[in-house]
Design a protein around this motif. Structure first.
Motif, PDB file in Angstrom:
ATOM      1  N   LEU A 173       0.825  -1.205   0.000  1.00  0.00           N
ATOM      2  CA  LEU A 173       0.000   0.000   0.000  1.00  0.00           C
ATOM      3  C   LEU A 173       0.862   1.258   0.000  1.00  0.00           C
ATOM      4  O   LEU A 173       0.608   2.202  -0.761  1.00  0.00           O
ATOM      5  CB  LEU A 173      -0.937   0.009   1.213  1.00  0.00           C
ATOM      6  CG  LEU A 173      -1.755   1.269   1.428  1.00  0.00           C
ATOM      7  CD1 LEU A 173      -2.696   1.518   0.263  1.00  0.00           C
ATOM      8  CD2 LEU A 173      -2.538   1.179   2.726  1.00  0.00           C
ATOM      9  N   VAL A 174       1.893   1.283   0.818  1.00  0.00           N
ATOM     10  CA  VAL A 174       2.770   2.450   0.886  1.00  0.00           C
ATOM     11  C   VAL A 174       3.463   2.677  -0.451  1.00  0.00           C
ATOM     12  O   VAL A 174       3.562   3.818  -0.929  1.00  0.00           O
ATOM     13  CB  VAL A 174       3.799   2.296   2.035  1.00  0.00           C
ATOM     14  CG1 VAL A 174       4.896   3.340   1.941  1.00  0.00           C
ATOM     15  CG2 VAL A 174       3.098   2.374   3.370  1.00  0.00           C
ATOM     16  N   GLU A 175       3.909   1.591  -1.107  1.00  0.00           N
ATOM     17  CA  GLU A 175       4.547   1.719  -2.419  1.00  0.00           C
ATOM     18  C   GLU A 175       3.595   2.326  -3.438  1.00  0.00           C
ATOM     19  O   GLU A 175       3.978   3.207  -4.214  1.00  0.00           O
ATOM     20  CB  GLU A 175       5.020   0.358  -2.919  1.00  0.00           C
ATOM     21  CG  GLU A 175       6.247  -0.167  -2.242  1.00  0.00           C
ATOM     22  CD  GLU A 175       6.613  -1.564  -2.719  1.00  0.00           C
ATOM     23  OE1 GLU A 175       6.061  -2.014  -3.750  1.00  0.00           O
ATOM     24  OE2 GLU A 175       7.442  -2.207  -2.068  1.00  0.00           O
ATOM     25  N   LYS A 176       2.342   1.865  -3.445  1.00  0.00           N
ATOM     26  CA  LYS A 176       1.375   2.372  -4.415  1.00  0.00           C
ATOM     27  C   LYS A 176       1.010   3.817  -4.123  1.00  0.00           C
ATOM     28  O   LYS A 176       0.816   4.609  -5.049  1.00  0.00           O
ATOM     29  CB  LYS A 176       0.131   1.495  -4.429  1.00  0.00           C
ATOM     30  CG  LYS A 176       0.405   0.152  -5.079  1.00  0.00           C
ATOM     31  CD  LYS A 176      -0.836  -0.640  -5.283  1.00  0.00           C
ATOM     32  CE  LYS A 176      -0.470  -1.954  -5.959  1.00  0.00           C
ATOM     33  NZ  LYS A 176      -1.629  -2.751  -6.263  1.00  0.00           N
ATOM     34  N   LEU A 177       0.903   4.181  -2.853  1.00  0.00           N
ATOM     35  CA  LEU A 177       0.572   5.561  -2.514  1.00  0.00           C
ATOM     36  C   LEU A 177       1.730   6.510  -2.805  1.00  0.00           C
ATOM     37  O   LEU A 177       1.519   7.680  -3.113  1.00  0.00           O
ATOM     38  CB  LEU A 177       0.141   5.669  -1.051  1.00  0.00           C
ATOM     39  CG  LEU A 177      -1.203   5.037  -0.708  1.00  0.00           C
ATOM     40  CD1 LEU A 177      -1.481   5.165   0.785  1.00  0.00           C
ATOM     41  CD2 LEU A 177      -2.336   5.628  -1.520  1.00  0.00           C
ATOM     42  N   GLU A 178       2.955   6.009  -2.713  1.00  0.00           N
ATOM     43  CA  GLU A 178       4.130   6.828  -3.018  1.00  0.00           C
ATOM     44  C   GLU A 178       4.133   7.254  -4.487  1.00  0.00           C
ATOM     45  O   GLU A 178       4.648   8.325  -4.827  1.00  0.00           O
ATOM     46  CB  GLU A 178       5.420   6.064  -2.701  1.00  0.00           C
ATOM     47  CG  GLU A 178       5.719   5.945  -1.235  1.00  0.00           C
ATOM     48  CD  GLU A 178       6.194   7.238  -0.624  1.00  0.00           C
ATOM     49  OE1 GLU A 178       6.880   8.012  -1.316  1.00  0.00           O
ATOM     50  OE2 GLU A 178       5.855   7.490   0.541  1.00  0.00           O
ATOM     51  N   GLU A 179       3.567   6.429  -5.363  1.00  0.00           N
ATOM     52  CA  GLU A 179       3.526   6.765  -6.785  1.00  0.00           C
ATOM     53  C   GLU A 179       2.727   8.038  -7.037  1.00  0.00           C
ATOM     54  O   GLU A 179       3.015   8.780  -7.975  1.00  0.00           O
ATOM     55  CB  GLU A 179       2.898   5.620  -7.582  1.00  0.00           C
ATOM     56  CG  GLU A 179       3.690   4.349  -7.582  1.00  0.00           C
ATOM     57  CD  GLU A 179       2.955   3.200  -8.257  1.00  0.00           C
ATOM     58  OE1 GLU A 179       1.880   3.427  -8.852  1.00  0.00           O
ATOM     59  OE2 GLU A 179       3.456   2.072  -8.176  1.00  0.00           O
ATOM     60  N   LYS A 232      -7.512  11.578  -6.553  1.00  0.00           N
ATOM     61  CA  LYS A 232      -8.522  10.534  -6.719  1.00  0.00           C
ATOM     62  C   LYS A 232      -7.902   9.144  -6.812  1.00  0.00           C
ATOM     63  O   LYS A 232      -8.482   8.175  -6.334  1.00  0.00           O
ATOM     64  CB  LYS A 232      -9.378  10.830  -7.943  1.00  0.00           C
ATOM     65  CG  LYS A 232     -10.237  12.046  -7.754  1.00  0.00           C
ATOM     66  CD  LYS A 232     -11.210  12.200  -8.887  1.00  0.00           C
ATOM     67  CE  LYS A 232     -11.934  13.511  -8.711  1.00  0.00           C
ATOM     68  NZ  LYS A 232     -13.342  13.407  -8.750  1.00  0.00           N
ATOM     69  N   GLU A 233      -6.727   9.041  -7.417  1.00  0.00           N
ATOM     70  CA  GLU A 233      -6.070   7.739  -7.528  1.00  0.00           C
ATOM     71  C   GLU A 233      -5.684   7.206  -6.150  1.00  0.00           C
ATOM     72  O   GLU A 233      -5.843   6.025  -5.867  1.00  0.00           O
ATOM     73  CB  GLU A 233      -4.832   7.830  -8.433  1.00  0.00           C
ATOM     74  CG  GLU A 233      -5.144   8.053  -9.888  1.00  0.00           C
ATOM     75  CD  GLU A 233      -5.306   9.522 -10.246  1.00  0.00           C
ATOM     76  OE1 GLU A 233      -5.007  10.394  -9.386  1.00  0.00           O
ATOM     77  OE2 GLU A 233      -5.752   9.794 -11.371  1.00  0.00           O
ATOM     78  N   GLN A 234      -5.178   8.094  -5.302  1.00  0.00           N
ATOM     79  CA  GLN A 234      -4.824   7.685  -3.942  1.00  0.00           C
ATOM     80  C   GLN A 234      -6.055   7.217  -3.181  1.00  0.00           C
ATOM     81  O   GLN A 234      -6.005   6.234  -2.444  1.00  0.00           O
ATOM     82  CB  GLN A 234      -4.180   8.838  -3.181  1.00  0.00           C
ATOM     83  CG  GLN A 234      -2.744   9.082  -3.510  1.00  0.00           C
ATOM     84  CD  GLN A 234      -2.178  10.231  -2.713  1.00  0.00           C
ATOM     85  OE1 GLN A 234      -2.851  11.246  -2.511  1.00  0.00           O
ATOM     86  NE2 GLN A 234      -0.942  10.080  -2.275  1.00  0.00           N
ATOM     87  N   ILE A 235      -7.151   7.918  -3.354  1.00  0.00           N
ATOM     88  CA  ILE A 235      -8.384   7.554  -2.661  1.00  0.00           C
ATOM     89  C   ILE A 235      -8.876   6.195  -3.126  1.00  0.00           C
ATOM     90  O   ILE A 235      -9.283   5.353  -2.321  1.00  0.00           O
ATOM     91  CB  ILE A 235      -9.457   8.650  -2.868  1.00  0.00           C
ATOM     92  CG1 ILE A 235      -9.014   9.938  -2.173  1.00  0.00           C
ATOM     93  CG2 ILE A 235     -10.804   8.184  -2.356  1.00  0.00           C
ATOM     94  CD1 ILE A 235      -9.855  11.145  -2.507  1.00  0.00           C
ATOM     95  N   GLU A 236      -8.817   5.929  -4.438  1.00  0.00           N
ATOM     96  CA  GLU A 236      -9.264   4.638  -4.965  1.00  0.00           C
ATOM     97  C   GLU A 236      -8.380   3.496  -4.458  1.00  0.00           C
ATOM     98  O   GLU A 236      -8.874   2.423  -4.111  1.00  0.00           O
ATOM     99  CB  GLU A 236      -9.284   4.654  -6.495  1.00  0.00           C
ATOM    100  CG  GLU A 236     -10.359   5.533  -7.077  1.00  0.00           C
ATOM    101  CD  GLU A 236     -11.747   5.098  -6.647  1.00  0.00           C
ATOM    102  OE1 GLU A 236     -12.037   3.886  -6.650  1.00  0.00           O
ATOM    103  OE2 GLU A 236     -12.548   5.987  -6.302  1.00  0.00           O
ATOM    104  N   VAL A 237      -7.066   3.711  -4.418  1.00  0.00           N
ATOM    105  CA  VAL A 237      -6.150   2.687  -3.912  1.00  0.00           C
ATOM    106  C   VAL A 237      -6.440   2.407  -2.447  1.00  0.00           C
ATOM    107  O   VAL A 237      -6.506   1.258  -2.013  1.00  0.00           O
ATOM    108  CB  VAL A 237      -4.672   3.119  -4.122  1.00  0.00           C
ATOM    109  CG1 VAL A 237      -3.723   2.224  -3.355  1.00  0.00           C
ATOM    110  CG2 VAL A 237      -4.328   3.105  -5.599  1.00  0.00           C
ATOM    111  N   SER A 238      -6.653   3.458  -1.676  1.00  0.00           N
ATOM    112  CA  SER A 238      -6.943   3.293  -0.249  1.00  0.00           C
ATOM    113  C   SER A 238      -8.250   2.541  -0.032  1.00  0.00           C
ATOM    114  O   SER A 238      -8.333   1.657   0.821  1.00  0.00           O
ATOM    115  CB  SER A 238      -7.018   4.652   0.445  1.00  0.00           C
ATOM    116  OG  SER A 238      -5.772   5.294   0.403  1.00  0.00           O
ATOM    117  N   LYS A 239      -9.258   2.863  -0.809  1.00  0.00           N
ATOM    118  CA  LYS A 239     -10.545   2.168  -0.690  1.00  0.00           C
ATOM    119  C   LYS A 239     -10.410   0.693  -1.036  1.00  0.00           C
ATOM    120  O   LYS A 239     -11.024  -0.160  -0.399  1.00  0.00           O
ATOM    121  CB  LYS A 239     -11.593   2.822  -1.588  1.00  0.00           C
ATOM    122  CG  LYS A 239     -12.125   4.115  -1.041  1.00  0.00           C
ATOM    123  CD  LYS A 239     -13.204   4.683  -1.945  1.00  0.00           C
ATOM    124  CE  LYS A 239     -13.749   5.974  -1.409  1.00  0.00           C
ATOM    125  NZ  LYS A 239     -14.791   6.543  -2.281  1.00  0.00           N
TER     126      LYS A 239
END
Length: 108
Positions: free
Chosen positions: A49-55, A70-77
């Motif tokens: 999750l941290v790797e994907k949010l870092e992007e 919005k991308e961060q929000i979708e990944v978190s959801k």
């Protein structure tokens, strides 16, 4: 970890006690093994999750501006909807995917 093909339930269910204790013969030992695996799964998912949010991270010197990405929000959801690590570990245990060894028995 393949987070898209998980078969673990998202809700609480009751497990057969005999099925949980069958590999070890001891409920406490089985729970200990499952708990250790759940910790490993939790660590893996958190790192992913941290790797994907870092992007998607944007770094600003100003603390006044907060951007909603919005991308961060979708990944978190997506990660919030995943089954809990304990449920994943129990499913792996019941399917025989967790390797463990009994270190209390000494072989000479």
């Amino acid at each position: 970890m393949d987070t898209k093909n998980l078969t673990a339930p998202n809700t609480t269910i009751t497990y057969n006690r005999d099925a949980l204790t069958a590999p070890t013969g001891n409920m406490y030992e089985a729970i200990s093994i499952i708990a250790k695996r759940a910790e490993q799964i939790n660590t893996d998912v958190r790192e992913e999750l941290v790797e994907k949010l870092e992007e998607f991270a944007t770094y600003n010197d100003s603390l006044e501006e907060v951007f909603e990405n919005k991308e961060q929000i979708e990944v978190s959801k997506f990660y919030e909807r995943l089954p809990k690590p304990a449920a994943i570990a129990v499913e792996e245990w019941l399917e025989g995917k967790i390797y463990f060894r009994d270190t209390s028995s000494t072989e000479s």
